[in-house]
Design a protein around this motif. Structure first.
Motif, PDB file in Angstrom:
ATOM      1  N   LEU A  70       0.880  -1.161   0.000  1.00  0.00           N
ATOM      2  CA  LEU A  70       0.000   0.000   0.000  1.00  0.00           C
ATOM      3  C   LEU A  70       0.924   1.220   0.000  1.00  0.00           C
ATOM      4  O   LEU A  70       2.081   1.129   0.413  1.00  0.00           O
ATOM      5  CB  LEU A  70      -0.884  -0.038   1.244  1.00  0.00           C
ATOM      6  CG  LEU A  70      -1.822  -1.247   1.255  1.00  0.00           C
ATOM      7  CD1 LEU A  70      -2.372  -1.495   2.641  1.00  0.00           C
ATOM      8  CD2 LEU A  70      -2.960  -1.020   0.285  1.00  0.00           C
ATOM      9  N   GLU A  71       0.389   2.365  -0.468  1.00  0.00           N
ATOM     10  CA  GLU A  71       1.312   3.494  -0.655  1.00  0.00           C
ATOM     11  C   GLU A  71       1.820   4.089   0.648  1.00  0.00           C
ATOM     12  O   GLU A  71       2.875   4.682   0.689  1.00  0.00           O
ATOM     13  CB  GLU A  71       0.637   4.570  -1.507  1.00  0.00           C
ATOM     14  CG  GLU A  71       0.715   4.261  -2.987  1.00  0.00           C
ATOM     15  CD  GLU A  71       0.075   5.349  -3.800  1.00  0.00           C
ATOM     16  OE1 GLU A  71       0.431   6.522  -3.621  1.00  0.00           O
ATOM     17  OE2 GLU A  71      -0.798   5.016  -4.624  1.00  0.00           O
ATOM     18  N   GLY A  72       1.045   3.955   1.691  1.00  0.00           N
ATOM     19  CA  GLY A  72       1.428   4.572   2.953  1.00  0.00           C
ATOM     20  C   GLY A  72       2.686   3.971   3.537  1.00  0.00           C
ATOM     21  O   GLY A  72       3.097   2.866   3.176  1.00  0.00           O
ATOM     22  N   ARG A 244      -7.996  -9.379   8.049  1.00  0.00           N
ATOM     23  CA  ARG A 244      -9.242  -8.653   7.850  1.00  0.00           C
ATOM     24  C   ARG A 244     -10.254  -9.065   8.921  1.00  0.00           C
ATOM     25  O   ARG A 244     -10.992  -8.247   9.459  1.00  0.00           O
ATOM     26  CB  ARG A 244      -9.777  -8.959   6.449  1.00  0.00           C
ATOM     27  CG  ARG A 244     -11.110  -8.312   6.108  1.00  0.00           C
ATOM     28  CD  ARG A 244     -10.978  -6.797   6.126  1.00  0.00           C
ATOM     29  NE  ARG A 244     -12.283  -6.166   6.117  1.00  0.00           N
ATOM     30  CZ  ARG A 244     -12.803  -5.568   5.056  1.00  0.00           C
ATOM     31  NH1 ARG A 244     -12.132  -5.479   3.944  1.00  0.00           N
ATOM     32  NH2 ARG A 244     -13.994  -5.031   5.125  1.00  0.00           N
ATOM     33  N   PHE A 251     -13.070  -3.748  15.143  1.00  0.00           N
ATOM     34  CA  PHE A 251     -13.951  -2.620  14.831  1.00  0.00           C
ATOM     35  C   PHE A 251     -15.424  -2.992  15.041  1.00  0.00           C
ATOM     36  O   PHE A 251     -16.312  -2.239  14.667  1.00  0.00           O
ATOM     37  CB  PHE A 251     -13.738  -2.157  13.383  1.00  0.00           C
ATOM     38  CG  PHE A 251     -12.609  -1.175  13.220  1.00  0.00           C
ATOM     39  CD1 PHE A 251     -12.725   0.117  13.714  1.00  0.00           C
ATOM     40  CD2 PHE A 251     -11.442  -1.531  12.576  1.00  0.00           C
ATOM     41  CE1 PHE A 251     -11.694   1.031  13.558  1.00  0.00           C
ATOM     42  CE2 PHE A 251     -10.397  -0.624  12.431  1.00  0.00           C
ATOM     43  CZ  PHE A 251     -10.531   0.659  12.920  1.00  0.00           C
ATOM     44  N   ARG A 253     -17.235  -4.965  13.455  1.00  0.00           N
ATOM     45  CA  ARG A 253     -18.025  -5.140  12.241  1.00  0.00           C
ATOM     46  C   ARG A 253     -18.598  -6.547  12.203  1.00  0.00           C
ATOM     47  O   ARG A 253     -19.401  -6.875  11.342  1.00  0.00           O
ATOM     48  CB  ARG A 253     -17.152  -4.947  10.998  1.00  0.00           C
ATOM     49  CG  ARG A 253     -16.779  -3.517  10.725  1.00  0.00           C
ATOM     50  CD  ARG A 253     -16.267  -3.327   9.304  1.00  0.00           C
ATOM     51  NE  ARG A 253     -16.417  -1.946   8.909  1.00  0.00           N
ATOM     52  CZ  ARG A 253     -17.470  -1.457   8.283  1.00  0.00           C
ATOM     53  NH1 ARG A 253     -18.459  -2.231   7.928  1.00  0.00           N
ATOM     54  NH2 ARG A 253     -17.540  -0.170   7.983  1.00  0.00           N
TER      55      ARG A 253
ATOM     56  N   GLY B  72      -2.270   4.898   1.815  1.00  0.00           N
ATOM     57  CA  GLY B  72      -2.822   3.559   1.711  1.00  0.00           C
ATOM     58  C   GLY B  72      -4.231   3.456   2.258  1.00  0.00           C
ATOM     59  O   GLY B  72      -4.696   4.324   2.991  1.00  0.00           O
ATOM     60  N   GLN B  73      -4.909   2.401   1.896  1.00  0.00           N
ATOM     61  CA  GLN B  73      -6.278   2.173   2.309  1.00  0.00           C
ATOM     62  C   GLN B  73      -6.527   0.679   2.170  1.00  0.00           C
ATOM     63  O   GLN B  73      -5.932   0.028   1.318  1.00  0.00           O
ATOM     64  CB  GLN B  73      -7.203   2.962   1.381  1.00  0.00           C
ATOM     65  CG  GLN B  73      -8.626   3.024   1.844  1.00  0.00           C
ATOM     66  CD  GLN B  73      -9.442   4.019   1.018  1.00  0.00           C
ATOM     67  OE1 GLN B  73      -8.921   4.641   0.101  1.00  0.00           O
ATOM     68  NE2 GLN B  73     -10.710   4.145   1.339  1.00  0.00           N
ATOM     69  N   LEU B  74      -7.365   0.125   3.017  1.00  0.00           N
ATOM     70  CA  LEU B  74      -7.598  -1.313   2.953  1.00  0.00           C
ATOM     71  C   LEU B  74      -9.029  -1.580   2.510  1.00  0.00           C
ATOM     72  O   LEU B  74      -9.978  -1.260   3.217  1.00  0.00           O
ATOM     73  CB  LEU B  74      -7.335  -1.943   4.319  1.00  0.00           C
ATOM     74  CG  LEU B  74      -7.253  -3.457   4.316  1.00  0.00           C
ATOM     75  CD1 LEU B  74      -6.065  -3.954   3.518  1.00  0.00           C
ATOM     76  CD2 LEU B  74      -7.187  -3.986   5.729  1.00  0.00           C
ATOM     77  N   ASP B  75      -9.159  -2.159   1.323  1.00  0.00           N
ATOM     78  CA  ASP B  75     -10.473  -2.555   0.803  1.00  0.00           C
ATOM     79  C   ASP B  75     -11.509  -1.442   0.873  1.00  0.00           C
ATOM     80  O   ASP B  75     -12.697  -1.703   1.099  1.00  0.00           O
ATOM     81  CB  ASP B  75     -11.002  -3.769   1.577  1.00  0.00           C
ATOM     82  CG  ASP B  75     -10.144  -4.994   1.329  1.00  0.00           C
ATOM     83  OD1 ASP B  75      -9.417  -5.009   0.320  1.00  0.00           O
ATOM     84  OD2 ASP B  75     -10.193  -5.916   2.149  1.00  0.00           O
ATOM     85  N   THR B  77     -12.277   0.385   3.119  1.00  0.00           N
ATOM     86  CA  THR B  77     -13.029   0.270   4.373  1.00  0.00           C
ATOM     87  C   THR B  77     -12.270   0.958   5.497  1.00  0.00           C
ATOM     88  O   THR B  77     -12.824   1.755   6.236  1.00  0.00           O
ATOM     89  CB  THR B  77     -13.235  -1.217   4.730  1.00  0.00           C
ATOM     90  OG1 THR B  77     -13.922  -1.833   3.654  1.00  0.00           O
ATOM     91  CG2 THR B  77     -14.035  -1.371   6.009  1.00  0.00           C
ATOM     92  N   TYR B  78     -10.983   0.645   5.591  1.00  0.00           N
ATOM     93  CA  TYR B  78     -10.161   1.203   6.653  1.00  0.00           C
ATOM     94  C   TYR B  78      -9.156   2.184   6.068  1.00  0.00           C
ATOM     95  O   TYR B  78      -8.481   1.884   5.088  1.00  0.00           O
ATOM     96  CB  TYR B  78      -9.429   0.090   7.397  1.00  0.00           C
ATOM     97  CG  TYR B  78     -10.371  -0.923   8.011  1.00  0.00           C
ATOM     98  CD1 TYR B  78     -11.310  -0.514   8.957  1.00  0.00           C
ATOM     99  CD2 TYR B  78     -10.345  -2.249   7.630  1.00  0.00           C
ATOM    100  CE1 TYR B  78     -12.194  -1.428   9.513  1.00  0.00           C
ATOM    101  CE2 TYR B  78     -11.224  -3.173   8.182  1.00  0.00           C
ATOM    102  CZ  TYR B  78     -12.149  -2.757   9.121  1.00  0.00           C
ATOM    103  OH  TYR B  78     -13.025  -3.651   9.666  1.00  0.00           O
ATOM    104  N   PHE B  80      -5.729   4.698   6.799  1.00  0.00           N
ATOM    105  CA  PHE B  80      -4.552   4.753   7.665  1.00  0.00           C
ATOM    106  C   PHE B  80      -4.203   6.215   7.913  1.00  0.00           C
ATOM    107  O   PHE B  80      -4.229   7.020   6.998  1.00  0.00           O
ATOM    108  CB  PHE B  80      -3.337   4.089   7.013  1.00  0.00           C
ATOM    109  CG  PHE B  80      -3.602   2.705   6.519  1.00  0.00           C
ATOM    110  CD1 PHE B  80      -4.438   1.852   7.215  1.00  0.00           C
ATOM    111  CD2 PHE B  80      -3.007   2.257   5.343  1.00  0.00           C
ATOM    112  CE1 PHE B  80      -4.684   0.571   6.772  1.00  0.00           C
ATOM    113  CE2 PHE B  80      -3.254   0.975   4.888  1.00  0.00           C
ATOM    114  CZ  PHE B  80      -4.086   0.126   5.593  1.00  0.00           C
ATOM    115  N   ASP B  91     -12.112   3.288  10.615  1.00  0.00           N
ATOM    116  CA  ASP B  91     -13.247   2.712   9.897  1.00  0.00           C
ATOM    117  C   ASP B  91     -13.992   3.883   9.255  1.00  0.00           C
ATOM    118  O   ASP B  91     -14.588   4.694   9.964  1.00  0.00           O
ATOM    119  CB  ASP B  91     -14.124   1.958  10.904  1.00  0.00           C
ATOM    120  CG  ASP B  91     -15.318   1.285  10.246  1.00  0.00           C
ATOM    121  OD1 ASP B  91     -15.908   1.889   9.313  1.00  0.00           O
ATOM    122  OD2 ASP B  91     -15.674   0.187  10.670  1.00  0.00           O
ATOM    123  N   ALA B 207     -18.578   1.219   3.886  1.00  0.00           N
ATOM    124  CA  ALA B 207     -17.396   0.397   3.619  1.00  0.00           C
ATOM    125  C   ALA B 207     -17.469   0.023   2.149  1.00  0.00           C
ATOM    126  O   ALA B 207     -18.517  -0.414   1.669  1.00  0.00           O
ATOM    127  CB  ALA B 207     -17.422  -0.850   4.485  1.00  0.00           C
TER     128      ALA B 207
END
Lengths: 254, 254
Positions: A70-72, A244, A251, A253, B72-75, B77-78, B80, B91, B207
């Motif tokens: 991921l870019e971060g 996940r 969270f 979910r 970055g980002q996850l799906d 949904t989340y 960073f 979230d 999400a």
């Protein structure tokens, strides 16, 4: 045959090209030397690798796993990646150490060294000089051609081909000190492995080094191809996984 | 005064402009109505907010904390982020819910509604129709102007100004069902809060919704300004923090 070269390759610590450069050089060597692996890790070393993180050989990630960065990035120390199931945090230094260590294990041998056109001299103290002079063959097996010059001076005639290390003197000093400090070193294989760990640590990108996206992807892909991607050769973790499922539970979910 | 409008604002769920659009509309209202907050949360509600996550009012993050999104980002949904000390996982839905809920708490009132040029009708079943007809004043307090039309039909003459909600009918049905399902609703404040939670949930990004970098930054900055950024109004966590210290310990850097 050792090839003479005019000067050491210089790596600019501020540049971000470090990782790819180091990689491609090692890769070229790996290809050249594929048929003549002299430093064979041997079954006991491979078992040690496997038991390092309690990972059985069969449990290592399949090369088919699609892991991407991921870019971060956090403080140029931790990278973020995903394998399609959650978040993976990676310690860039530990990961690179593991990659380099595995490459050195496969490619390092006495004749994989570069002859220096102008030999360098290194001043040591008496204990260091004595130890270096006694262990010439150990250094030879790593690709260092050292020669006692008299007084407390050692001449460096050849060094191993390890991109990422532009100045071998501090590394040689580290290795000599390591020999002096550790009484338990009697097995040549053990010495060699300890030396390779030190060399990997020196050559690896550091926490704080900037990596370009392409370099991060390459590091990740290289890490996933190693025998034990989960720890660095010192045994520190290279990655932390937040699945996940775990994230969703934390969270609430799920 | 309620302003007539020709049609509902349509939000394209595939577009990434959702968050900023929703934000600026609410912000405009907040500014207009700053002097006339009718839905005053009252001290007991504020205390409830504070106790929701066991957070005292004084512990809420200072607005000076510099929090910024990592790319970055996850799906989807989340998200960073970092506040300069470690990693924060957010979230996006829960965070946006908290932001909208706080805004609605401050800005929603009977006359903050938009008159529909062409009133809409909604067919209900008998129980729903009966409940809606009985609770007209409750809906009025949220900005809905409903009118029993005979049979099982309700006419919607006005709706509250909540960007992010383009179709109010499913939301109204939700609210009516919520009234039917929950016997304990006898306190108007309690009903209103439950309704605001449902409205926040409906209006918040989901999400899986794609957020542009600018929208992520805006969401984060809005979240940090809320009274309780740590949980959504349902009480679910909006964020998980991995401090640099914890990361360093887990990676055995310390």
């Amino acid at each position: 045959m050792p090839q003479p070269q005019l000067q050491f390759a210089h790596s600019d610590s501020e540049s971000s090209a470090g990782y790819i450069a180091a990689t491609s050089a090692s890769e070229a060597n790996a290809a050249d030397n594929a048929a003549a692996v002299i430093v064979d890790p041997g079954p006991e070393v491979v078992d040690a690798w496997r038991s390092e993180a309690g990972v059985a050989g069969d449990n290592r990630p399949s090369e088919k796993t699609e892991v991407h960065c991921l870019e971060g990035q956090l403080d140029r120390t931790y990278l973020f990646a995903t394998d399609g199931d959650g978040l993976i945090l990676i310690d860039q230094h530990a990961a690179h150490e593991r990659v380099i260590f595995d490459r050195l294990m496969q490619t390092l041998r006495p004749d994989n060294s570069q002859l220096l056109v102008i030999p360098e001299t290194m001043e040591l103290n008496y204990r260091q000089y004595k130890m270096a002079s006694e262990k010439i063959p150990v250094f030879k097996s790593l690709g260092y051609d050292l020669e006692p010059f008299g007084g407390k001076t050692i001449v460096i005639r050849a060094v191993p081909v390890i991109r990422g290390i532009s100045d071998h003197k501090p590394l040689l000093l580290d290795l000599i000190e390591q020999l002096l400090a550790t009484e338990r070193f009697n097995n040549p294989k053990e010495i060699q492995e300890a030396f390779l760990i030190t060399m990997s640590c020196r050559a690896a990108v550091k926490a704080g080094d900037r990596l370009a996206n392409l370099e991060k992807e390459q590091l990740l892909s290289d890490l996933w191809k190693t025998r034990n991607p989960y720890t660095c050769p010192h045994g520190r973790p290279t990655m932390i996984r937040l699945s996940r499922d775990e994230l969703d539970r934390r969270f609430r979910r799920k």
